[in-house]
Design an enzyme around this catalytic site. Structure first.
Site, PDB file in Angstrom:
ATOM      1  N   GLU A   9      -2.582  -7.927  -7.367  1.00  0.00           N
ATOM      2  CA  GLU A   9      -1.623  -7.245  -6.493  1.00  0.00           C
ATOM      3  C   GLU A   9      -1.721  -5.732  -6.629  1.00  0.00           C
ATOM      4  O   GLU A   9      -1.335  -4.995  -5.725  1.00  0.00           O
ATOM      5  CB  GLU A   9      -0.196  -7.700  -6.823  1.00  0.00           C
ATOM      6  CG  GLU A   9       0.147  -9.096  -6.348  1.00  0.00           C
ATOM      7  CD  GLU A   9       0.238  -9.170  -4.829  1.00  0.00           C
ATOM      8  OE1 GLU A   9       0.792  -8.243  -4.216  1.00  0.00           O
ATOM      9  OE2 GLU A   9      -0.267 -10.157  -4.263  1.00  0.00           O
TER      10      GLU A   9
ATOM     11  N   GLU B  86      -1.206   0.202  -5.821  1.00  0.00           N
ATOM     12  CA  GLU B  86       0.201   0.464  -6.121  1.00  0.00           C
ATOM     13  C   GLU B  86       0.489  -0.085  -7.514  1.00  0.00           C
ATOM     14  O   GLU B  86       0.693  -1.289  -7.702  1.00  0.00           O
ATOM     15  CB  GLU B  86       1.096  -0.183  -5.058  1.00  0.00           C
ATOM     16  CG  GLU B  86       0.935   0.444  -3.687  1.00  0.00           C
ATOM     17  CD  GLU B  86       1.804  -0.225  -2.638  1.00  0.00           C
ATOM     18  OE1 GLU B  86       2.988   0.147  -2.513  1.00  0.00           O
ATOM     19  OE2 GLU B  86       1.291  -1.131  -1.955  1.00  0.00           O
TER      20      GLU B  86
ATOM     21  N   GLU C  45      -1.882  -6.477   8.088  1.00  0.00           N
ATOM     22  CA  GLU C  45      -2.449  -6.399   6.736  1.00  0.00           C
ATOM     23  C   GLU C  45      -3.601  -7.376   6.614  1.00  0.00           C
ATOM     24  O   GLU C  45      -3.513  -8.503   7.077  1.00  0.00           O
ATOM     25  CB  GLU C  45      -1.422  -6.814   5.660  1.00  0.00           C
ATOM     26  CG  GLU C  45      -0.339  -5.863   5.317  1.00  0.00           C
ATOM     27  CD  GLU C  45       0.546  -6.430   4.192  1.00  0.00           C
ATOM     28  OE1 GLU C  45       0.067  -7.264   3.397  1.00  0.00           O
ATOM     29  OE2 GLU C  45       1.719  -6.046   4.145  1.00  0.00           O
TER      30      GLU C  45
ATOM     31  N   LYS D  63       3.614  -2.472  -8.479  1.00  0.00           N
ATOM     32  CA  LYS D  63       3.856  -3.763  -7.841  1.00  0.00           C
ATOM     33  C   LYS D  63       3.895  -4.870  -8.900  1.00  0.00           C
ATOM     34  O   LYS D  63       3.083  -4.872  -9.838  1.00  0.00           O
ATOM     35  CB  LYS D  63       2.776  -4.085  -6.802  1.00  0.00           C
ATOM     36  CG  LYS D  63       2.834  -3.233  -5.549  1.00  0.00           C
ATOM     37  CD  LYS D  63       1.904  -3.746  -4.470  1.00  0.00           C
ATOM     38  CE  LYS D  63       2.469  -4.968  -3.785  1.00  0.00           C
ATOM     39  NZ  LYS D  63       1.676  -5.351  -2.590  1.00  0.00           N
TER      40      LYS D  63
END
Length: 459
Positions: free
Chosen positions: A328, A319, A265, A322
């Site tokens: 985030e 996302e 990542e 999250k």
């Protein structure tokens, strides 16, 4: 005759493009499912096929997505969750069942290449879970061996950069002493079975802990003064290389010089809360775009030259479920309507080499004549940083990629010169656009050669 020439040129273009796609097997992306608005898996599979992304990492083993990726050739990383580790460690049959459910129905049509057991387990601080990690990996590997897939699908786990107790300077990289024995056991297993150490380096977090302008430039692959490693004298021009080499040093320090590194990542958020330092569209585009260009040069890192580390960008989509700060939920390179959040040159069409053309002479009265060239004596590290930066600003660097009109001579000075000049010409030809941290200068001598045309002249 003319038609034959056109056909030949077209075939040459296709061959050059195919070479580029093959040479970019090191670019992957993360696909998370913590969202309630994701497009159908088949649509996502088509999106991936329209890009130069060659690998995708899942945090689980979503059946619909594995089916959608069948016969695409895209390499797939699947994962067993932290919560799966106790059962996998204690019962070999649990690993067999996991493989029977998540691998056998899809492989080999779906090109599964790696199974990760857990994510940042050492960071959990759960000593019981940490002690179960290696047995879980061993049982998974044995389950794969039992169906003759042990050499084809590797088994690894993913670590946080926090597993290092020291990373600055890179040559001092060291795993946390409290994890040393655990790491040695995991790495011996991985050495025996040829699997990589997977790590999550995030220059974004390094900038948040040191939010100075010079740190931002260092993190974004932008022109900067560089940082000298006091341990070995190596000049680093970006944080990504420094973080990856810190991991290399940590591996070397405990006797695992032969273990390869995989970046599981890395990314940069394009949006965040008002109190967060660093998130923006501009910074995200600069980091991801410059990182991709840096990988494409195949220059590697100072401690691992000549080969780009396999790198999985975070992430394909936002996302929205999250938890945590807004950043985030703002890492997606693509929106869930399949459009780009911002362009970092991942679409296949942007990879086709093209012949540069000289821009039309502006109607304004010419004020200067020149091309922007690097000064003599500039270090390779500075040239590489300028090349990465220029190609990350939206200019067409196809001509200096394999098959392009300016690829030869295939050396850093030539490629950097082309990119720096093209950036200058495309940026209103202001003198400050030919500075590159005082490593470039204007010249009246046309550097074009053979079929390689350097745009410029009257400015």
């Amino acid at each position: 005759m003319a038609f034959s020439v056109l056909i030949f040129l077209y075939l040459l273009l296709i061959l050059s493009f195919n070479f580029l796609v093959r040479s970019e097997s090191f670019i992957g992306i993360n696909y998370g499912l913590l969202a309630d608005n994701l497009p159908p898996p088949t649509a996502t599979a088509k999106l991936l096929q329209s890009t130069s992304i060659q690998k995708v990492r899942l945090y689980g083993a979503d059946p619909a997505f594995l089916k959608a990726l069948a016969n695409t050739g895209i390499g797939i990383v699947i994962g067993a969750a932290n919560g799966d580790i106790p059962a996998l460690a204690s019962d070999p049959n649990s690993a067999t069942q996991w493989v029977n459910a998540n691998v056998l129905p899809y492989y080999p049509a779906s090109n599964i290449i790696l199974i990760t057991i857990g994510n940042e387990v050492l960071l959990s601080g759960d000593q019981n879970l940490i002690s179960q990690l290696l047995p879980a990996m061993q049982n998974m590997h044995n389950a794969l061996n039992s169906i003759s897939l042990g050499g084809k699908i590797k088994v690894s786990t993913v670590h946080s950069m926090a597993s290092l107790s020291q990373s600055d300077p890179p040559s001092s990289g060291m795993f946390n002493p409290s994890y040393q024995d655990t790491m040695k056991g995991l790495l011996q297993f991985q050495r025996d079975n040829g699997s990589p150490l997977a790590i999550n380096p995030y220059p974004f977090f390094a900038y948040q802990s040191d939010p100075r302008p010079e740190t931002l430039a260092f993190c974004l692959f932008q022109p900067n003064a560089g940082r000298v490693d006091s341990g070995n004298g190596i000049m680093y021009m970006n944080m990504f290389d420094a973080q990856v080499d810190a991991v290399r040093s940590a591996l070397n320090a405990i006797g695992f010089k032969d273990i390869e590194i995989l970046v599981a990542e890395t990314g940069w958020p394009y949006s965040g809360d008002s109190n967060e330092v660093g998130p923006s569209i501009e910074n995200a585009r600069a980091y991801n775009g410059n990182l991709i260009n840096h990988l494409r040069t195949l220059v590697g890192t100072p401690l691992m030259p000549g080969k780009s580390v396999d790198t999985y960008l975070f992430a394909l989509y936002d996302e929205d479920l999250k938890p945590g700060p807004s950043s985030e939920r703002a890492f997606g390179l693509f929106k869930t309507d399949l459009s780009m959040t911002y362009d970092v040159g991942l679409t296949k069409s942007s990879q086709v080499p093209s012949t540069p053309t000289t821009p039309a002479t502006p109607s304004a009265k010419p004020t200067a004549t020149g091309w922007c060239m690097p000064k003599s004596g500039v270090s390779d590290a500075q040239l590489q940083a300028s090349l990465d930066y220029a190609c990350g600003q939206g200019i067409d660097c196809g001509p200096i990629q394999p098959g392009g009109a300016c690829f030869e001579p295939n050396n850093l000075v030539s490629h950097a010169a082309y990119a720096m000049n093209l950036y200058y010409q495309a940026s209103s030809k202001n003198p400050w656009n030919c500075d590159f941290s005082q490593t470039a200068t204007l010249t009246s001598k046309n550097p074009s050669y053979n079929g390689c045309v350097y745009p410029g002249g009257s400015t």
